[in-house]
Design an enzyme around this catalytic site. Structure first.
Site, mmCIF file in Angstrom:
data_model
loop_
_atom_site.group_PDB
_atom_site.id
_atom_site.type_symbol
_atom_site.label_atom_id
_atom_site.label_comp_id
_atom_site.label_asym_id
_atom_site.label_seq_id
_atom_site.Cartn_x
_atom_site.Cartn_y
_atom_site.Cartn_z
ATOM 1 N N GLU A 19 -10.930 6.535 4.125
ATOM 2 C CA GLU A 19 -9.970 5.904 5.029
ATOM 3 C C GLU A 19 -10.155 6.359 6.477
ATOM 4 O O GLU A 19 -11.284 6.547 6.925
ATOM 5 C CB GLU A 19 -8.553 6.128 4.501
ATOM 6 C CG GLU A 19 -8.385 5.580 3.075
ATOM 7 C CD GLU A 19 -6.953 5.524 2.618
ATOM 8 O OE1 GLU A 19 -6.689 5.955 1.485
ATOM 9 O OE2 GLU A 19 -6.094 5.033 3.365
ATOM 10 N N ASP A 27 0.859 -1.177 0.000
ATOM 11 C CA ASP A 27 0.000 0.000 0.000
ATOM 12 C C ASP A 27 0.910 1.248 0.000
ATOM 13 O O ASP A 27 2.135 1.153 0.099
ATOM 14 C CB ASP A 27 -0.946 -0.028 1.217
ATOM 15 C CG ASP A 27 -2.195 0.799 0.986
ATOM 16 O OD1 ASP A 27 -3.245 0.485 1.563
ATOM 17 O OD2 ASP A 27 -2.112 1.776 0.210
HETATM 18 C C1 GLC Z 1 -4.420 4.278 -0.026
HETATM 19 C C2 GLC Z 1 -5.316 3.089 0.221
HETATM 20 C C3 GLC Z 1 -5.336 2.100 -0.911
HETATM 21 C C4 GLC Z 1 -5.039 2.792 -2.225
HETATM 22 C C5 GLC Z 1 -3.629 3.346 -2.154
HETATM 23 C C6 GLC Z 1 -3.252 4.125 -3.423
HETATM 24 O O1 GLC Z 1 -3.853 4.727 1.180
HETATM 25 O O2 GLC Z 1 -5.141 2.365 1.420
HETATM 26 O O3 GLC Z 1 -6.630 1.479 -0.908
HETATM 27 O O4 GLC Z 1 -5.135 1.864 -3.305
HETATM 28 O O5 GLC Z 1 -3.430 4.176 -1.016
HETATM 29 O O6 GLC Z 1 -4.009 5.295 -3.504
#
Ligand code: GLC
Length: 618
Positions: free
Chosen positions: A507, A312
């Site tokens: 988030e 991530d």
């Molecule tokens: C974010 C998320 C993830 C996403 C990634 C790229 O923090 O947790 O779901 O795909 O970063 O944006």
């Protein structure tokens, strides 16, 4: 006359598994403005088996090539030229990270610019561009915004979700983005979690069924027209953290992890998902980004996942809980089985750190080769070598009438009727008063991950608000009045519709450990309508169940609308009965905030059980 063909001979050697470097093919003069393109190289031959092409390419790659392939910077922190210089394997857009102007065409220009940078490297390995198209190509202004996952879980229609995936892939292909960080296959167990709306439901069967999004995104044949890499995320247990804390700790026995959170990933692997993204969260105190047992032994071993495991965003930086990057974190993550590291800013530090860990043997070369094999296999499987640039012939598909009609159908199918004393369906010749802060606001009804990471109220992208939908669907004899706060209503109206709920969030910004009460503004609006004596239908635009038990008795109807996206007319279709309500709860609706977590079969007494939903006429 038998004509000796280097290409045929090389292909023969490769098909026998022999290294092709023994056969020196002609290497033409450098292409205009680019490095020498080994045009006859087998890895460029679409007629060869994928594995043979990967073997040939791997045999030609330097350590720099291989380290670059494992690196995924964010677009704002790298130039197209650096993508070539450092042999970068992938570039991504964080939520809302867009070119200016934010149009589909300027997206295609931007992504193609990075691709030209990648193709300027000696081996001309195309980069893959990643985006969070989690409910349509939602970073792009003008794209079709579909209902968020929780609404699609309420619709219970895997074929519909597959079609949404296909439409999303088409809009992505037009802009050159060929890696979608979706679907989220999390199983949301505590509605206080800020990512509940990214879940298809609280039981594994729902996310598993809606993994059909993968089929839509990747297409029947990966690499076919408008086929993009899908990503099952976030591996594993992100929806099971204590208190629903985003990026928290899932303190659960392995038996529960396997029974509740693992099945959707097993299903995604069965469907051939190209990538899996690792969760920020921990399991029993161990950061998922350093969990070799679950990533390598379970995901890659037991489930047989052969695609790309991607971290991530700055997920590796967070392993030790401290800010910044360490070589130890890099080694832990790559040795745990992460193949591609999403390292938005410090990508040079990452490459240098990983090189040092390889040089001193902490990260074995076999791990580097395995990661590269996975990355290159997906790039070849999805036709990136043959079609590296944006498919501009599909620009007209972005936000097209056909896609919006599909979205409207999905919106209607996702509506869940929770209470109705007969005020619904509305008559098309009625005098109706509409109120509420979510009634006439595209941003509010689309939620997070819409044009920006967090989303925002306002006219953020073209679409139809719920109020506009009500006006469209009502008959010409109808009289529709609107006031956000409910000011001006009187007893002459046949019905009132209060469209209220949550503001956009994404988030951890959406975590609500303090409870899920309605905002005071919404309570005031509804009470103002009720004071007129006119029957009130409440339409709740939210990413999850809210705490309405104490107020429900005074409402004549309640519809859970979730986060419908740009096609608000789908809500009106149900309010007027053009479409009978068929949605069913994908999550249990708590009786009060003290009840969370509340899930099917836990013995608690919810306000509405998982699977509940009414329709018209009984
Ligand atoms: C974010 C998320 C993830 C996403 C990634 C790229 O923090 O947790 O779901 O795909 O970063 O944006």
């Amino acid at each position: 006359m038998y004509c000796f063909s280097v290409r045929a001979f090389r292909s023969r050697l490769l098909s026998l598994g022999l290294p092709a470097l023994l056969v020196l093919g002609p290497v033409p003069a450098p292409a205009a403005g680019g490095a020498a393109r080994p045009a006859a190289a087998p890895y460029l031959d679409p007629g060869l088996p994928v594995a043979a092409r990967v073997d040939d390419l791997l045999s030609r790659m330097t350590l720099d090539d291989k380290l670059g392939q494992m690196t995924q910077p964010e677009r704002r922190y790298i130039t197209p030229a650096e993508v070539g210089t450092y042999r970068i394997g992938s570039v991504m857009s964080a939520g809302g990270s867009a070119p200016s102007p934010n149009t589909a065409e300027s997206w295609a220009d931007m992504v193609d610019g990075y691709q030209k940078g990648a193709l300027s490297a000696p081996l001309r390995i195309p980069m893959v561009y990643g985006v969070d198209a989690v409910h349509g190509h939602n970073n792009v202004v003008g794209a079709t915004i579909f209902p968020h996952d929780i609404g699609l879980g309420a619709a219970r229609d895997p074929a519909l979700v597959r079609d949404i995936g296909a439409a999303t892939a088409e809009e992505m292909a037009a802009t050159g983005a060929d890696w979608d960080f979706a679907p989220c296959l999390c199983v949301a167990r505590d509605d206080r979690w800020g990512r509940t709306y990214e879940s298809f439901g609280e039981v594994p069967e729902l996310p598993s069924a809606m993994a059909s999004l993968i089929d839509g995104l990747q297409g029947a044949e990966p690499g076919g027209p408008a086929s993009v890499l899908a990503t099952a995320k976030h591996f594993v247990g992100d929806g099971g953290t204590e208190g629903g804390r985003d990026r928290g700790d899932a303190k659960i026995p392995e038996e529960e992890l396997r029974a509740v959170h693992l099945p959707p990933f097993r299903e995604a692997v069965r469907r051939g998902v190209a990538s899996v993204m690792v969760s920020y969260s921990s399991w029993n105190g161990v950061k998922m980004h350093a969990n070799r047992y679950l990533i390598t032994d379970v995901l890659k071993g037991e489930l047989g996942f052969k695609g790309i495991v991607v971290s991530d965003y700055q997920g590796v930086d967070r392993i030790d809980g401290e800010a910044g990057f360490t070589r130890d974190e890099i080694a832990k993550a790559v040795n745990a089985g992460i193949d591609m590291v999403m390292v938005p800013r410090k990508w040079k530090d990452f490459i240098a750190g990983l090189r040092a860990e390889v040089k001193d043997g902490t990260v074995p070369m076999a791990r580097i080769d395995d990661a590269n094999r996975r990355i290159l296999t997906e790039k070849i499987r999805f036709g990136l070598f043959e079609r590296p640039m944006a498919d501009r012939s599909r620009l007209t598909a972005v936000g097209s009438a056909a896609h919006r009609a599909l979205a409207r159908r999905a919106v209607a199918a996702s509506q869940v009727l929770l209470k109705n004393d007969g005020v619904l369906p509305l008559r098309r010749d009625a005098k109706i008063f509409v109120a509420g802060r979510n009634a006439d606001d595209i941003g509010m009804q689309s939620g997070g991950w819409t044009v920006t990471w967090q989303g925002s109220p306002g006219r953020t992208t073209p679409g139809t608000t719920i109020l506009q939908g009500i006006k469209q669907v009502a008959g010409e004899q109808a009289k529709i009045d609107y006031n956000r706060d409910g000011e001006g209503i009187d007893e002459t109206y046949d019905a009132a519709v209060a469209v209220v709920g949550e503001k956009p969030y994404a988030e951890y910004h959406g975590d609500r450990p303090g409870g899920l009460a309605l905002d005071d503004e919404d309570v005031r609006t509804i009470e103002r309508l009720r004071a007129s004596g006119v029957p009130v239908a409440v339409v709740l635009v939210s990413g999850r169940p809210l705490d309405v038990a104490s107020r429900l008795g005074g409402w004549n109807a309640l519809v859970a609308s979730w986060l419908p996206g740009t096609e608000g007319a789908g809500v009106a279709d149900v309010l007027f009965g053009a479409v009978r309500p068929s949605g069913r709860l994908p999550v249990t609706w708590p009786r009060g905030e003290g009840e969370e977590p509340v899930n099917r079969g836990d013995g608690k007494e919810p306000l509405f059980p998982f699977g509940y939903g009414l329709t018209y006429g009984g």
